[in-house]
Motif scaffolding. Sequence first.
Motif, short mmCIF file in Angstrom:
data_model
loop_
_atom_site.label_atom_id
_atom_site.label_comp_id
_atom_site.label_asym_id
_atom_site.label_seq_id
_atom_site.Cartn_x
_atom_site.Cartn_y
_atom_site.Cartn_z
N UNK A 281 45.97 24.32 121.93
CA UNK A 281 45.82 22.89 122.14
C UNK A 281 44.56 22.35 121.47
N UNK A 282 44.62 21.07 121.11
CA UNK A 282 43.45 20.32 120.70
C UNK A 282 43.32 19.10 121.59
N UNK A 283 42.14 18.49 121.62
CA UNK A 283 41.94 17.30 122.45
C UNK A 283 40.74 16.52 121.93
N UNK A 284 40.37 15.48 122.67
CA UNK A 284 39.17 14.70 122.41
C UNK A 284 38.26 14.79 123.62
N UNK B 160 30.45 7.86 115.09
CA UNK B 160 30.30 6.41 115.12
C UNK B 160 31.40 5.70 114.36
N UNK B 161 32.58 6.32 114.24
CA UNK B 161 33.64 5.69 113.50
C UNK B 161 34.26 4.56 114.30
N UNK B 162 35.15 3.83 113.68
CA UNK B 162 35.72 2.64 114.29
C UNK B 162 36.61 2.94 115.49
N UNK B 163 37.00 4.20 115.66
CA UNK B 163 37.91 4.53 116.73
C UNK B 163 37.20 4.88 118.03
N UNK B 164 35.88 4.79 118.06
CA UNK B 164 35.18 4.99 119.32
C UNK B 164 34.43 6.30 119.38
N UNK B 165 33.58 6.42 120.41
CA UNK B 165 32.70 7.58 120.53
C UNK B 165 33.42 8.81 121.08
N UNK B 166 34.07 9.55 120.21
CA UNK B 166 34.79 10.75 120.61
C UNK B 166 34.44 11.90 119.67
N UNK B 167 34.44 13.11 120.22
CA UNK B 167 34.34 14.33 119.43
C UNK B 167 35.68 15.04 119.48
N UNK C 200 43.88 26.34 111.13
CA UNK C 200 43.89 25.81 112.50
C UNK C 200 45.20 25.08 112.74
N UNK C 201 45.99 25.61 113.67
CA UNK C 201 47.28 25.02 113.99
C UNK C 201 47.22 24.41 115.38
N UNK C 202 46.64 23.21 115.45
CA UNK C 202 46.55 22.47 116.71
C UNK C 202 46.35 21.00 116.39
N UNK C 203 46.61 20.14 117.35
CA UNK C 203 46.25 18.74 117.16
C UNK C 203 44.74 18.65 117.07
N UNK C 204 44.26 17.67 116.31
CA UNK C 204 42.84 17.42 116.18
C UNK C 204 42.11 18.57 115.51
N UNK C 205 42.85 19.37 114.75
CA UNK C 205 42.22 20.49 114.07
C UNK C 205 41.73 20.10 112.69
N UNK C 206 42.09 18.94 112.23
CA UNK C 206 41.76 18.58 110.86
C UNK C 206 41.11 17.24 110.73
N UNK C 207 39.81 17.17 110.96
CA UNK C 207 39.05 15.96 110.67
C UNK C 207 39.54 14.76 111.45
N UNK D 149 48.77 19.27 121.87
CA UNK D 149 47.74 18.29 122.16
C UNK D 149 47.70 18.05 123.66
N UNK D 150 46.51 17.89 124.21
CA UNK D 150 46.37 17.60 125.63
C UNK D 150 45.29 16.55 125.82
N UNK D 151 45.28 15.94 126.99
CA UNK D 151 44.30 14.89 127.30
C UNK D 151 43.55 15.28 128.56
#
Length: 733
Positions: free
Chosen positions: A480-483, A492-499, A535-542, A565-567
């Motif tokens: 799994x990948x997540x934020x 600081x991108x336009x989509x909000x403060x997430x890693x 890397x085979x997961x959501x959010x694995x690529x930039x 992907x999970x939340x």
Amino acid sequence: MPDTTATARGATLSAAQLTALRKHVVHTEDGRLATAASARPRTVDDFKTTADDVKRMVDVDLAAFVDQLAKKTPAGEAPPPVPVFIWAHGGLTDKAAGLQTAERQVGWWKKNGVYPIHLVWESGFKTTLEDVVRGKAGKRGFTDLTDLAVEAAARLLGGRKFWDDMKVDSAGACLPSIDGGTAGGAYVLAAALREYMAANAGAIELHIAGHSAGSIYHSHFVPRLFEGDDKVDSVKSVTFLAPAVRVDTFEATLLPLAETGKIENLSIFTMNENQEKRDNTAGVYRKSLLYLVSRSFEAEKDAEILGLEEHLRRSGRTMAYLGDVSERLVLGPVARGRRSSTQATSHGDFDNDEETMMSLARRVVGVPDSGEADHVAVFPSRARDVSEFTPAPRPEPTGARGAAPRKLALCIGIDAYPKDPLSGCVADAEAWAEALGGAGFTVESIHNADATRDAILRAMLDKVSSARDGDIVAIQFSGHGTFVPDLDGDETDAFGPKDEALCPVDFRDGQLIVDDDLGAIWDAIPEGVSVTLFFDSCHSGSVNREITPAEFETRKIPAGATPRMTVLDADEEAAFRQERAASPTDAFRTAAWKRVVDVETDRAAVPRVQRADGREVLISACQPDQVALETNGHGVFTSAALRVFAQTPTLSNSEFVRTVIDILDDTYEQRPLLSAAGDLNARGLLSSVRDGLPAAASATIETNGHRAPAEMRTAAIVAILRATADLLEAGGD
């Protein structure tokens, strides 16, 4: 079993000594004062400080000392102000050692007509640092690794969290009571001193000093003296020894007070740049501890630290105040008169170096640099109360240039997530292991319950840091990948403060692997080593935006496919914050964390630049705004990638990704992403750096099977800058 006495390098404190120290020590735990304390503590555990103790220390004990000295003033003369010296120790000092230092210095200061107050604050940092730089940090230990590997280990395996904890503790010590809880010890002390000085004009003058992390503490404490209707007119001096505080924090809190004369004299004793780089931490890290602070413990790599000469000289404003030859800046080791000499040759030496402490005392009591007799009592120096560590031999790394390249692989697959299991990740890892093994790789595998955050990071760092010139390293992850909330202020991108984050099996306990964690590992890649990541997961690529579950409905997800992907829910986000020293459930610590971040003004002020010498290639399952899928027992990306690898293993990195994309075609709304610096996109897949570039190397990174127009190349570059591997951070040595 609790301590029965205060001990430090064999010395002990009796119950009588501990009781006497109650007149001179403000002890806090997590920044807070105790609600009750024994008037006659018999053990270290017994020694506590309450708000009433702090007020008594100022109103009774200090007042009595002032009256005693006043009686010695010749008749008809006004007594001079009594110096009050307030000391904050560094982060490698535990409670017992802090009390021992206070015991040794209190009598010396009082002989010199100075009333000392020692701020003793709890810290687990010394133990954590020992664990990181000694064998406990990895299965091989770190005595045979480069400084880059030590920096990565220190950042990932506890050092960063404890450094944040220390900063929160220092800021918390300067906070008022919140929600009816106890106030910070330094806050109560500042209020008591303000009140006393307002009622006894000219009776005392304040001198503040701190070693290492003590400078962080005082950056929050000193401004409290200038608050309220009873604020002080000035602080006579602030002196830092090898300060570990950030330059931006210093310039936001203390420098304005010095520039306006509210701090009459502010000075720094530290080592010159050459000596800092000749220092040694634990016999493993071949520089001073301040470089480890800058490169491993702060939010961003290479944070500017006040005690490092090379950082000081980049700060025009701070250097404009300090100057090069004035008493305000002493770069040692140097003998420069009675007030500006130091023979400290290691970060931990300053608070025990006779020349440094005598120079400090002469400034506090007002002895000039030359002329009248020097009446300051000799500082009682001896072997350090707090040993930084006993240096250990550092073997040469295994292997040598020119040896046959090795192929090393790590394959990670996690299906057994407690709440949202997957079904194809372990199969992916096993298939990759078989394919890479067939290609000559020595493969290590981690599956399911074994794939904890700690185990994954240790294994990744072990693979990378143990490689030598010419070696090829492959690291595969399926899961799994997540934020997660960005706690550093660097996203600081336009989509909000997430890693972006990868999910180990224990991720719901806060144990996530964020892009910044991975970046620290990739920075430790030795010269001449080739590293490729699958890397085979959501959010694995930039990834630079969050995809919510509701958005899945708009994605082209065939029947039977499962998103990787999970939340995180609110409790899980709270657990993540807690693990990163930013607990939202404790109002006091939340307020302290905010105070820390508010004065670290350069955290995200300078955009990070992609490393030109990045040595890793990241091949990710999907684009930033897409979902990685699994179906038929495997990840969609893995199935296609292994098919290409089996049929045409000699493709370049970019050709490999384009071919995988062609196989996926329009069946899935999923396009793999290649993130690579310089000419790595044109290099052969899983090739050694010793191999030359293919004759027809492509100059453009292509991510969708077609030549990208300018706007798409720009988007790709932006994506690369946000890569999970964090290609942005500057390399180390």
